[in-house]
Design an enzyme around this catalytic site. Structure first.
Site, short mmCIF file in Angstrom:
data_model
loop_
_atom_site.label_atom_id
_atom_site.label_comp_id
_atom_site.label_asym_id
_atom_site.label_seq_id
_atom_site.Cartn_x
_atom_site.Cartn_y
_atom_site.Cartn_z
N ASP A 31 10.32 73.51 40.99
CA ASP A 31 9.83 72.18 41.39
C ASP A 31 10.78 71.15 40.80
OD1 ASP A 31 6.63 71.25 42.23
OD2 ASP A 31 8.05 69.70 41.57
N LEU A 69 6.32 75.67 49.35
CA LEU A 69 5.32 74.60 49.45
C LEU A 69 5.94 73.24 49.18
CD1 LEU A 69 2.54 76.32 47.26
CD2 LEU A 69 2.78 76.42 49.75
N ASN A 110 -0.53 71.32 60.44
CA ASN A 110 -1.18 71.07 61.74
C ASN A 110 -0.46 69.95 62.50
OD1 ASN A 110 -2.96 68.36 61.65
ND2 ASN A 110 -2.99 69.26 59.60
N TYR A 134 7.18 63.49 60.17
CA TYR A 134 6.72 64.59 59.32
C TYR A 134 6.49 65.85 60.18
CZ TYR A 134 3.25 67.15 56.45
OH TYR A 134 2.54 68.11 55.76
N LYS A 138 8.37 69.60 60.37
CA LYS A 138 7.70 70.91 60.29
C LYS A 138 8.08 71.78 61.50
CE LYS A 138 5.46 70.32 56.43
NZ LYS A 138 5.97 71.02 55.22
#
Ligand code: 15L
Length: 265
Positions: A31, A69, A110, A134, A138
């Site tokens: 991270d 992630l 989603n 965004y 993805k």
């Protein structure tokens, strides 16, 4: 399984890290932020968009899989979105190829199909229909996964996550919620499924009002246990609920998010 978790200090990353440790996996954290208090394993403080730093992290110890992630979880300019979602994914995939790591689980969203009108259950055969830059990031990151799976015979599961929250708080969340426990179940299933190749699943709980199909996840062994409906009676209705139900991306599909792709002086 020894797993490199990127974004391990983030809101999803901390939950997933603890969940994977509880289930007997070993977690190597990566991270931009230092390790959260109490994390005792190996930690790399690095930016996933920095390909050299990512390669250094892979060279430090062998890993069997990557849970990616890291990434800005909200709308941004197009270049920032591409860096945050596509460049980071590319750096990790190149390092996986160099170090023969065969499995990536990717936190997609989603919002890759967020502009799909809310009618029938949306499944893994839905065409890309991003609602924001965004979402474009993805979609492009998923395309990159598919390319690397085809070229290098990797396995990559893109988890199109709904609303990952401790509990649902809006009417849309009754359809889109992913509980923390189900989030861990989803990641573990995607990490351990036999030979998925490139696969897409929807990261939601077993919500009575689900907008996305759970069948692709179930085919990979993801069996969600929670249902947002338990909170339904406590969730107040809001004036924006109807607008948020027009497209599966909810607020991200609304006009308030229309803006130029590029920041200008
Ligand atoms: C996401 O992918 C975002 O990261 C998060 O901020 C929420 O917008 C969530 O989806 C959602 O759709 O509720």
């Amino acid at each position: 399984m020894r797993v490199l978790v990127t974004g391990a200090a983030g809101s999803i990353g901390q939950v997933v890290t603890l969940g994977l440790l509880d289930r007997g996996h070993e977690v190597i954290g990566l991270d931009r932020m230092p390790a959260p208090d109490g994390f005792e394993g190996v930690w790399h403080t690095a930016d996933c968009a920095d390909a050299d730093a990512v390669l250094d992290a892979f060279a430090a110890q062998p890993v069997e899989g990557v849970v990616h992630l890291a990434g800005h979880p909200d709308e941004a300019s197009l270049p920032d979105s591409l860096t945050s979602h596509v460049v980071t994914t590319a750096a990790l995939l190149d390092a996986m190829v160099a170090h023969q790591v065969r499995r990536m689980v990717y936190a997609s969203s989603n919002h890759a199909v967020g502009r799909t009108p809310r009618r029938d259950l949306v499944s893994d055969d839905a065409l890309p229909r991003p609602d924001t830059f965004y979402g474009v990031g993805k979609v492009a990151a998923e395309a990159l996964l598919a390319l690397y799976v085809d070229r290098y015979d990797l396995d990559a599961v893109a988890c199109r996550i709904g609303s990952f929250l401790p509990e649902p708080s809006t009417t849309r969340h009754l359809s889109t919620w992913l509980s923390h426990d189900d989030g861990v179940r989803m990641i573990e299933a995607a990490l351990t499924a036999t030979a998925p190749g490139f696969a897409v699943l929807y990261g939601i709980s077993a919500n009575t009002r689900a907008w996305w199909d759970l069948a692709p996840g179930r085919a990979l062994g993801y069996e969600p246990q929670d249902d947002a409906e338990r909170w339904a009676a406590r969730i107040p209705s809001r004036p924006e609920d109807d607008a948020e139900a027009a497209h599966v991306g909810g607020p991200f599909a609304l006009e308030q998010f229309y803006r130029p792709a590029l920041d200008r002086r």
